[in-house]
Motif scaffolding. Structure first.
Motif, short mmCIF file in Angstrom:
data_model
loop_
_atom_site.label_atom_id
_atom_site.label_comp_id
_atom_site.label_asym_id
_atom_site.label_seq_id
_atom_site.Cartn_x
_atom_site.Cartn_y
_atom_site.Cartn_z
N SER A 265 0.84 -1.20 0.00
CA SER A 265 0.00 0.00 0.00
C SER A 265 0.87 1.25 0.00
O SER A 265 0.72 2.13 -0.85
CB SER A 265 -0.89 0.05 1.25
OG SER A 265 -1.79 -1.01 1.25
N MET A 266 1.80 1.31 0.95
CA MET A 266 2.63 2.52 1.06
C MET A 266 3.53 2.68 -0.15
O MET A 266 3.63 3.76 -0.72
CB MET A 266 3.47 2.45 2.34
CG MET A 266 2.68 2.68 3.60
SD MET A 266 3.72 3.10 5.01
CE MET A 266 4.78 1.68 5.13
N GLY A 267 4.17 1.58 -0.53
CA GLY A 267 5.07 1.64 -1.67
C GLY A 267 4.33 2.04 -2.94
O GLY A 267 4.79 2.90 -3.70
N ALA A 268 3.16 1.45 -3.14
CA ALA A 268 2.40 1.72 -4.36
C ALA A 268 1.93 3.17 -4.39
O ALA A 268 1.99 3.83 -5.43
CB ALA A 268 1.21 0.79 -4.44
N ARG B 127 -0.22 10.23 6.33
CA ARG B 127 -1.65 10.31 6.65
C ARG B 127 -2.51 10.32 5.40
O ARG B 127 -3.58 9.73 5.36
CB ARG B 127 -1.93 11.56 7.50
CG ARG B 127 -1.65 11.29 8.98
CD ARG B 127 -2.11 12.42 9.85
NE ARG B 127 -3.51 12.78 9.65
CZ ARG B 127 -4.02 13.91 10.14
NH1 ARG B 127 -3.26 14.75 10.82
NH2 ARG B 127 -5.30 14.18 9.96
N ILE B 128 -2.04 11.02 4.36
CA ILE B 128 -2.81 11.03 3.10
C ILE B 128 -2.97 9.60 2.60
O ILE B 128 -4.05 9.17 2.20
CB ILE B 128 -2.10 11.89 2.03
CG1 ILE B 128 -2.09 13.35 2.47
CG2 ILE B 128 -2.79 11.75 0.68
CD1 ILE B 128 -1.34 14.27 1.54
N CYS B 129 -1.87 8.84 2.68
CA CYS B 129 -1.91 7.46 2.20
C CYS B 129 -2.93 6.64 2.97
O CYS B 129 -3.82 6.01 2.38
CB CYS B 129 -0.52 6.85 2.33
SG CYS B 129 -0.45 5.11 1.94
N TRP B 130 -2.84 6.66 4.29
CA TRP B 130 -3.67 5.74 5.08
C TRP B 130 -5.07 6.24 5.34
O TRP B 130 -5.99 5.45 5.58
CB TRP B 130 -2.99 5.40 6.41
CG TRP B 130 -1.80 4.51 6.20
CD1 TRP B 130 -0.49 4.83 6.38
CD2 TRP B 130 -1.82 3.16 5.71
NE1 TRP B 130 0.31 3.78 6.04
CE2 TRP B 130 -0.47 2.74 5.64
CE3 TRP B 130 -2.83 2.27 5.34
CZ2 TRP B 130 -0.13 1.46 5.20
CZ3 TRP B 130 -2.47 1.01 4.91
CH2 TRP B 130 -1.14 0.62 4.85
N GLN B 131 -5.27 7.59 5.33
CA GLN B 131 -6.61 8.07 5.66
C GLN B 131 -7.43 8.46 4.43
O GLN B 131 -8.65 8.49 4.49
CB GLN B 131 -6.51 9.27 6.61
CG GLN B 131 -5.96 8.83 7.96
CD GLN B 131 -5.97 9.93 8.98
OE1 GLN B 131 -6.17 11.10 8.65
NE2 GLN B 131 -5.75 9.58 10.24
N ILE B 132 -6.74 8.76 3.31
CA ILE B 132 -7.51 9.17 2.13
C ILE B 132 -7.43 8.11 1.01
O ILE B 132 -8.45 7.68 0.48
CB ILE B 132 -7.00 10.54 1.59
CG1 ILE B 132 -7.12 11.58 2.70
CG2 ILE B 132 -7.81 10.95 0.37
CD1 ILE B 132 -6.48 12.90 2.36
N ILE C 203 -5.89 4.77 0.78
CA ILE C 203 -6.13 3.33 1.00
C ILE C 203 -7.60 3.01 1.33
O ILE C 203 -8.13 2.02 0.82
CB ILE C 203 -5.17 2.77 2.07
CG1 ILE C 203 -3.72 2.99 1.63
CG2 ILE C 203 -5.41 1.29 2.32
CD1 ILE C 203 -3.35 2.39 0.28
N PRO C 204 -8.28 3.83 2.13
CA PRO C 204 -9.71 3.52 2.36
C PRO C 204 -10.53 3.48 1.07
O PRO C 204 -11.58 2.85 1.02
CB PRO C 204 -10.18 4.66 3.27
CG PRO C 204 -8.95 5.11 3.97
CD PRO C 204 -7.84 4.96 2.98
N ALA D 66 -8.60 -3.15 -4.67
CA ALA D 66 -7.20 -3.50 -4.87
C ALA D 66 -6.66 -4.24 -3.66
O ALA D 66 -5.93 -5.23 -3.77
CB ALA D 66 -6.38 -2.25 -5.14
N LEU D 67 -7.04 -3.76 -2.50
CA LEU D 67 -6.58 -4.39 -1.27
C LEU D 67 -7.07 -5.84 -1.18
O LEU D 67 -6.33 -6.74 -0.79
CB LEU D 67 -7.10 -3.59 -0.08
CG LEU D 67 -6.19 -3.46 1.14
CD1 LEU D 67 -4.78 -3.06 0.75
CD2 LEU D 67 -6.77 -2.46 2.13
#
Lengths: 297, 280
Positions: free
Chosen positions: B97-100, B187-192, B194-195, B200-201
């Protein structure tokens, strides 16, 4: 850009690197290093206990000049790469395309039916189906139909074993590539088909060649890569149903050969040389695929 | 006229798929039937496609006899498999997730080359690098530990690639809005981002779970109490025809979890794979 500018740039992006780090760390240790390391190790004699000894090109010389089983394994691997791979690739596409033509409820059921085999490690069942006595399902059908009178040794007769392994390999090969095709087909805008109908495209085969295939190129590439991986590294199926080694090495692939030297004889230098050959072959196949697909568009 | 041709064609396609589908599903069906067959029905001529007296004997034998003969309770193998698969899947979701996100939406030096390397690395996943991985792992003293089962699965180029393709479909404005609000990239990654990436997840989860659940770890693990289900079932299969019922039960036991997960998340998978194309 000068060096200090570059350093500034890198500093500015440290958050990016920080987030990429967990992936890159394990990616480098378990994918990049193993692939790169195979090259220097291939020039050594290495048994995991003593320090590796540099022996130049000896491993490669032995592979191509003295190792008759390796030459056999190249032939078997080519069968997988040239026959099974492309066949499965076409099958993946055709099935995905056929399924896509059907109404949604049927669509879902067929997706599950065709994808399920790629998840199933049911080698026991395959051994029973192709068992060499009358209790084998396949033999019993043939005997009942009067095609043969005595049971055939499907898994030990050197004439049949490769054919059986190829069939089972095809059976499990509708995996990620098949899913990618299904998804890609679903993603094509209906407008294209409507426009095509106006232009005079009248049946689904014309649709396939003039509209569907051209817009599927990226998926053809992705599924192609997956197909290269699974056909060049085939070996697990043969090892599990035809035994190791298979009769007369008839189902012995390059991967099986590497497994033999790596994990049974612990000749890591020689095993690395085999892997290097395989890595290069896969890379070349990948470049070829890219060329072919890029030319056609 | 054209419509009716198409309908006729659909019927032919349906019939073709039904016939082929029957052949595809038959071995799996047989695995189920075998796993419920009592011993006296396993070897009869001609072999039957059904069982007259279904029994759970094979499954209970699998649990009991194996525990006796291998000196480790069967539940230990189940625990190992579940523990390894869930840990590896979870970690794979986090790293990819983070890498992508970074590779899809941020600009930084070396990004292009990393993207290229990952596309090439799609080629070198799977058993082709196991032997080389073995050398690395033995240098790191990881043989015969859980690390050998989990760590190599944490970074999957395929998962990262699929996530990246999916995230790059999101508009940049979402990220800009986040930046204006003062959120950092994490925070952008995990809160905006990825949700909004549930499909994809889910795809990463099914592929990660499948590969870790089915992994043959025999070469990395010799200790009986660290082995996982596929390795043990393979040992039973190799031990000969007398264990046929048990090994059929074992195959079914291994097949069920990924099958159920796939059926549950199938829709999401198809949605994600729609972005799987490699361009250029």
């Amino acid at each position: 850009m000068n060096i200090s500018g570059k350093i500034k740039e890198i500093k500015r992006c440290r958050e990016c690197y920080f987030m990429l780090m967990p992936f890159m760390l394990f990616f480098i240790i378990f994918t990049v290093i193993p692939v790169i390391m195979s090259v220097p190790v291939a020039f050594t004699d290495f048994n995991m206990i003593e320090y590796p000894k540099f022996i130049g090109l000896d491993n490669f010389k032995n592979l191509f000049l003295n190792d008759k089983i390796f030459i056999k394994s190249i032939r078997v691997t080519l069968v997988f790469a040239v026959v099974t791979g492309p066949l499965s690739y076409i099958l993946c596409f055709m099935l995905a395309w056929f399924i896509n033509q059907l109404p949604k409820s049927l669509h879902n059921i067929f997706m599950i039916i065709f994808y399920a085999p790629s998840m199933a490690n049911i080698y026991t069942i395959w051994q029973l189906i192709f068992s060499g006595d009358r209790y084998g399902y396949f033999n019993s059908i043939l005997i009942n139909l009067g095609i043969t009178f005595s049971p055939v040794q499907w898994l030990t007769d050197s004439r049949y074993v490769l054919g059986v392994v190829v069939a089972v390999q095809l059976w499990i090969s509708l995996g990620a590539g098949f899913l990618a095709f299904s998804a890609g087909l679903k993603n094509i805008d209906v407008l294209y088909y409507e426009a095509g109908a106006v232009e005079g495209i009248s049946n689904r085969w014309q649709e396939l060649f003039y509209i569907t295939l051209p817009s599927m190129k990226p998926y053809l590439l992705f599924a192609g890569v997956i197909q290269i991986v699974s056909s060049f590294t085939a070996g697990a199926v043969a090892q599990n149903i035809a035994g190791f080694p298979s009769t007369d090495y008839k189902a012995h692939t390059i991967m099986t050969h590497a497994y033999d030297y790596g994990w049974i004889r612990y000749e890591m230098g020689y095993a690395s040389a085999i892997c290097v050959v395989l890595f290069i072959a896969m890379y070349i196949a990948d470049r070829l695929l890219n060329k072919v697909l890029n030319q056609e568009s | 006229m054209r419509m009716s041709n198409r309908k006729k064609g659909n019927i032919i396609i349906f019939l073709f798929l039904t016939v082929l589908g029957t052949f595809m599903i038959l071995p799996i069906y047989l695995a189920f039937v075998m796993s419920f067959k009592p011993v006296e029905e396993l070897f009869v001529f001609p072999p039957k496609l059904y069982t007259l007296n279904p029994t759970f004997r094979n499954f209970s034998d699998m649990f009991e006899e194996l525990s006796k003969s291998l000196k480790v309770p069967f539940s230990r193998y189940i625990f190992n498999s579940v523990f390894v698969s869930i840990t590896a899947t979870l970690l794979q979701c986090i790293t990819s997730s983070m890498g992508a996100f970074v590779l899809a939406k941020c600009n930084f030096p070396a990004k292009k080359i990393i993207n290229k390397i990952i596309v090439i690395a799609l080629l070198y996943q799977s058993n082709v690098i196991y032997i080389m991985q073995y050398i690395v792992m033995s240098k790191l003293n990881m043989i015969n530990t859980y690390w050998a089962l989990i760590l190599p699965l944490i970074s999957s180029p395929m998962s990262l690639f699929l996530m990246k393709q999916s995230i790059s479909q999101m508009p940049d404005s979402v990220i800009e809005a986040g930046k204006i609000d003062g959120a950092n990239l994490f925070r952008i990654c995990w809160q905006i981002i990825i949700p909004n990436q549930k499909p994809a997840l889910m795809t990463v989860i099914i592929f990660a779970f499948q590969s870790s659940w089915n992994m043959q770890s025999g070469s990395f693990i010799y200790k009986e109490n660290l082995k996982t289900l596929p390795t043990v079932i393979q040992q039973i299969t190799a031990s000969g025809i007398s264990k046929t019922g048990i090994s059929a039960a074992g195959s079914v036991f291994i097949l069920l979890p990924p099958l159920i997960i796939f059926i549950a998340v199938r829709k999401n998978v198809v949605e994600t794979m729609a972005h799987s194309g490699i361009s250029g």
